[in-house]
Design a protein around this motif. Structure first.
Motif, PDB file in Angstrom:
ATOM      1  N   GLN A 261       1.005  -1.771  -0.266  1.00  0.00           N
ATOM      2  CA  GLN A 261       0.365   0.152  -0.059  1.00  0.00           C
ATOM      3  C   GLN A 261       1.412   1.239  -0.126  1.00  0.00           C
ATOM      4  N   THR A 262      -0.191   1.877  -0.798  1.00  0.00           N
ATOM      5  CA  THR A 262       1.314   3.348  -1.216  1.00  0.00           C
ATOM      6  C   THR A 262       0.955   4.151   0.366  1.00  0.00           C
ATOM      7  N   SER A 263      -0.894   4.158   1.054  1.00  0.00           N
ATOM      8  CA  SER A 263      -1.073   4.974   2.286  1.00  0.00           C
ATOM      9  C   SER A 263      -0.799   4.466   3.137  1.00  0.00           C
ATOM     10  N   ARG A 264      -0.323   5.410   4.283  1.00  0.00           N
ATOM     11  CA  ARG A 264       0.691   4.421   5.887  1.00  0.00           C
ATOM     12  C   ARG A 264      -1.066   5.298   6.938  1.00  0.00           C
ATOM     13  N   ILE A 265      -1.254   3.648   7.689  1.00  0.00           N
ATOM     14  CA  ILE A 265      -1.823   3.649   8.670  1.00  0.00           C
ATOM     15  C   ILE A 265      -1.865   4.799   9.649  1.00  0.00           C
ATOM     16  N   PRO A 266      -2.620   5.477  10.127  1.00  0.00           N
ATOM     17  CA  PRO A 266      -2.038   5.879  11.939  1.00  0.00           C
ATOM     18  C   PRO A 266      -2.374   4.652  12.656  1.00  0.00           C
ATOM     19  N   VAL A 267      -1.351   4.233  13.794  1.00  0.00           N
ATOM     20  CA  VAL A 267      -1.246   3.705  14.819  1.00  0.00           C
ATOM     21  C   VAL A 267      -1.158   4.037  15.529  1.00  0.00           C
ATOM     22  N   PRO A 268      -1.599   3.681  17.232  1.00  0.00           N
ATOM     23  CA  PRO A 268      -1.531   4.358  18.446  1.00  0.00           C
ATOM     24  C   PRO A 268       0.055   4.114  18.690  1.00  0.00           C
ATOM     25  N   ALA A 269       0.475   5.457  19.519  1.00  0.00           N
ATOM     26  CA  ALA A 269       1.955   5.499  19.825  1.00  0.00           C
ATOM     27  C   ALA A 269       2.435   4.264  20.214  1.00  0.00           C
ATOM     28  N   PHE A 270       3.531   3.899  19.849  1.00  0.00           N
ATOM     29  CA  PHE A 270       4.409   2.719  20.356  1.00  0.00           C
ATOM     30  C   PHE A 270       5.585   3.160  20.807  1.00  0.00           C
ATOM     31  N   THR A 271       6.852   2.576  21.662  1.00  0.00           N
ATOM     32  CA  THR A 271       7.395   2.372  22.146  1.00  0.00           C
ATOM     33  C   THR A 271       8.661   1.795  21.227  1.00  0.00           C
ATOM     34  N   GLY A 272       9.663   1.747  21.228  1.00  0.00           N
ATOM     35  CA  GLY A 272      11.016   1.276  20.715  1.00  0.00           C
ATOM     36  C   GLY A 272      11.239   1.286  19.250  1.00  0.00           C
ATOM     37  N   MET A 287     -13.441  -4.221  10.021  1.00  0.00           N
ATOM     38  CA  MET A 287     -13.310  -3.624   8.790  1.00  0.00           C
ATOM     39  C   MET A 287     -14.719  -2.540   8.137  1.00  0.00           C
ATOM     40  N   ASP A 288     -14.663  -1.782   7.363  1.00  0.00           N
ATOM     41  CA  ASP A 288     -15.863  -0.731   6.817  1.00  0.00           C
ATOM     42  C   ASP A 288     -15.648  -1.777   5.680  1.00  0.00           C
ATOM     43  N   VAL A 289     -16.252  -1.532   4.417  1.00  0.00           N
ATOM     44  CA  VAL A 289     -16.109  -1.581   2.818  1.00  0.00           C
ATOM     45  C   VAL A 289     -16.774  -0.034   2.115  1.00  0.00           C
ATOM     46  N   VAL A 290     -15.934   1.174   1.917  1.00  0.00           N
ATOM     47  CA  VAL A 290     -15.794   1.975   1.005  1.00  0.00           C
ATOM     48  C   VAL A 290     -15.267   1.947  -0.163  1.00  0.00           C
ATOM     49  N   PRO A 291     -15.983   3.212  -0.890  1.00  0.00           N
ATOM     50  CA  PRO A 291     -15.434   3.336  -2.009  1.00  0.00           C
ATOM     51  C   PRO A 291     -13.646   3.199  -2.302  1.00  0.00           C
ATOM     52  N   GLU A 294     -11.725   6.418  -1.038  1.00  0.00           N
ATOM     53  CA  GLU A 294     -12.750   6.814   0.968  1.00  0.00           C
ATOM     54  C   GLU A 294     -11.114   5.602   1.773  1.00  0.00           C
ATOM     55  N   GLY A 295     -11.105   4.431   1.415  1.00  0.00           N
ATOM     56  CA  GLY A 295     -10.415   3.523   2.278  1.00  0.00           C
ATOM     57  C   GLY A 295      -8.786   4.390   2.730  1.00  0.00           C
ATOM     58  N   MET A 296      -8.595   3.052   3.916  1.00  0.00           N
ATOM     59  CA  MET A 296      -7.335   3.865   4.245  1.00  0.00           C
ATOM     60  C   MET A 296      -6.668   2.457   3.326  1.00  0.00           C
ATOM     61  N   ILE A 297      -6.706   1.664   3.221  1.00  0.00           N
ATOM     62  CA  ILE A 297      -5.977   0.165   2.335  1.00  0.00           C
ATOM     63  C   ILE A 297      -7.497   0.283   1.164  1.00  0.00           C
ATOM     64  N   GLN A 298      -6.593   0.218   0.023  1.00  0.00           N
ATOM     65  CA  GLN A 298      -7.574  -1.149  -1.399  1.00  0.00           C
ATOM     66  C   GLN A 298      -7.357  -2.160  -0.975  1.00  0.00           C
ATOM     67  N   ILE A 341     -11.760   0.606   5.339  1.00  0.00           N
ATOM     68  CA  ILE A 341     -11.623   1.377   6.532  1.00  0.00           C
ATOM     69  C   ILE A 341     -11.685   0.877   7.782  1.00  0.00           C
ATOM     70  N   PHE A 342     -10.905   0.897   9.097  1.00  0.00           N
ATOM     71  CA  PHE A 342     -10.999   0.566  10.529  1.00  0.00           C
ATOM     72  C   PHE A 342     -10.416   1.859  11.277  1.00  0.00           C
ATOM     73  N   ARG A 343     -10.757   1.044  12.685  1.00  0.00           N
ATOM     74  CA  ARG A 343     -10.034   2.384  13.784  1.00  0.00           C
ATOM     75  C   ARG A 343      -9.107   2.057  14.330  1.00  0.00           C
ATOM     76  N   GLU A 344      -8.604   2.742  14.686  1.00  0.00           N
ATOM     77  CA  GLU A 344      -6.665   2.640  15.208  1.00  0.00           C
ATOM     78  C   GLU A 344      -6.583   1.731  16.034  1.00  0.00           C
ATOM     79  N   GLU A 345      -7.685   1.587  17.359  1.00  0.00           N
ATOM     80  CA  GLU A 345      -7.650   0.244  18.122  1.00  0.00           C
ATOM     81  C   GLU A 345      -8.079  -0.892  18.124  1.00  0.00           C
ATOM     82  N   HIS A 346      -7.956  -1.201  16.779  1.00  0.00           N
ATOM     83  CA  HIS A 346      -8.818  -2.882  16.276  1.00  0.00           C
ATOM     84  C   HIS A 346      -7.524  -3.297  15.420  1.00  0.00           C
ATOM     85  N   ILE A 347      -6.324  -2.102  15.671  1.00  0.00           N
ATOM     86  CA  ILE A 347      -5.315  -2.701  15.207  1.00  0.00           C
ATOM     87  C   ILE A 347      -4.387  -3.647  16.497  1.00  0.00           C
ATOM     88  N   HIS A 348      -4.449  -4.771  15.741  1.00  0.00           N
ATOM     89  CA  HIS A 348      -3.050  -5.905  16.475  1.00  0.00           C
ATOM     90  C   HIS A 348      -2.125  -5.954  16.488  1.00  0.00           C
TER      91      HIS A 348
END
Ligand SMILES: Nc1ncnc2c1ncn2[C@@H]1O[C@H](COP(=O)(O)OP(=O)(O)O)[C@@H](O)[C@H]1O
Ligand SMILES: [Mg+2]
Length: 359
Positions: A261-272, A287-291, A294-298, A341-348
């Motif tokens: 993917q060219t776009s970058r996904i925001p994530v919660p702050a991390f250390t390391g 995840m939700d399906v959008v055009p 409008e997607g965070m990823i395609q 699209i999805f919410r940051e807090e759902h990323i593991h």
């Protein structure tokens, strides 16, 4: 009723190590599910609790008393198996009465205990039937009744539902859970079926290759799996995973970058370390399906499965195959490009090397 404590239990068959330093504390009246893939040592552990198998190392206590050297009868636990092991020539009533008869109880005591168990398990109308005239679910109830009449200190279940068809299984799940609420008896329930563990247990212990991977409430394990194994074991369809790099954008905000993917996904702050290699996980339901624009990823649609309530959309994201579960009716065809699209807090996020959770 009883609390059961397993401390640093190891088991070897010859040179084969089957359980490695397993510690689990089961509280009085708790319903604990031991879940893990076939061969991970669940039945062995349950048989150890029952006293049917010796331990190589460690200590097992019931209500604070060490029982390592106590035989199965003296432990006063009841085991319910996948194969019901009913006596074919005995009626329901006789099968249920048998353990008490063996122990020399009076006819009056036996009638009372059997009558009570029969009514709790809704077996009253089936008392004169032989096992062959009972359905799978009814036989399983008789097997439970036989375990109940003894009023054991705890129930040990070893995959009791795996011989039943899917519909009956979900019905019996409810029944066992209701029975637990009625009896309030300490229960250890072994299963390879994550749905059973998730729906029935107060607490789940996930095992893999003779070790405990994680324990916690069903929701804790679902929301915050401690490692990749637990993340992919619990939940259906399985959690989607992708190799990614944790980095920062031009403004210093943490982002996740996927090769595909060219776009970058925001994530919660991390250390390391910056540019840390990770495995990112996202559940199909999150995840939700959008055009596409409008997607965070395609993603490109591969297969669309309609289950009636939900639509499972199998998509390609670069070289990765992911599943998206949508509650909306989706008019999609193979080859369509969609946005997700999805919410940051759902990323593991899991470390690429250790496979342990890092967020
Ligand atoms: N009596 C035995 N002798 C040798 N190996 C055994 C014995 N019982 C179990 N095993 C092995 O121990 C491992 C764990 O078995 P088990 O506890 O039955 O797993 P699970 O119930 O999780 O499927 C398996 O590799 C199995 O082959
Ligand atoms: Mg087993």
């Amino acid at each position: 009723m009883a609390s059961i404590s397993l401390a640093n239990i190891s088991k070897r068959f010859g040179s084969l190590s089957v359980l490695d330093n397993v510690s689990i504390d089961i509280r009085d009246r708790e319903f604990v599910a031991l879940v893990g893939p076939s061969g991970c040592g669940k039945s062995t552990l349950l048989r150890i609790v029952a006293g049917l198998e010796s331990i190589s190392d460690g200590e097992i206590s019931i209500d604070g008393e060490v029982v390592n050297d106590l035989g199965p009868q003296k432990r006063d636990l009841a085991m319910v198996f996948q194969t019901y092991a009913l006596y074919p020539h005995m009626t329901t009533a006789q099968n249920m009465a048998f353990p008490l008869k063996l122990r020399g109880h009076s006819a009056l005591e036996i009638d009372k205990a059997v009558g009570q168990a029969a009514s709790t398990l809704h077996l009253d109308d089936l008392m004169d039937r032989l096992p062959r005239a009972l359905s799978g679910g009814q036989r399983q109830r008789v097997a439970m009744g036989r375990a109940m009449v003894r009023e054991p200190r705890a129930f040990l279940f070893d995959e009791p539902l795996s011989n039943l068809d899917a519909k009956l299984r979900s019905h019996m799940r409810l029944e066992i859970r209701q029975l637990h609420q009625a009896l309030n008896a300490t229960s250890i329930y072994v299963t390879h079926d994550q749905v059973e563990a998730m729906t029935m247990a107060d607490r789940i212990v996930v095992m893999n290759r003779g070790r405990v991977e994680q324990e916690g409430s069903p929701i804790e394990l679902f929301d915050r799996p401690a490692n990749l194994f637990v993340a992919s074991f619990l939940g259906s369809p399985t959690m989607n995973m992708a190799d990614a790099v944790l980095t920062t954008d031009d403004e210093g905000k943490p982002v996740l970058s996927f090769d595909a993917q060219t776009s970058r996904i925001p994530v919660p702050a991390f250390t390391g370390a910056p540019n840390r290699k990770v495995i990112a996980g996202l559940r199909p339901q999150h995840m939700d399906v959008v055009p596409p624009d409008e997607g965070m990823i395609q993603a490109q649609v591969q297969i669309v499965e309609n289950t009636g309530c939900e639509t499972n959309i199998v998509v390609a994201i670069g070289a990765e195959t992911w599943t998206v579960q949508s509650r909306q009716r989706q008019r999609l065809a193979q080859g369509d490009v969609i946005g997700l699209i999805f919410r940051e807090e759902h990323i593991h996020l899991f470390d690429h090397g250790s496979q342990k959770r890092i967020n």
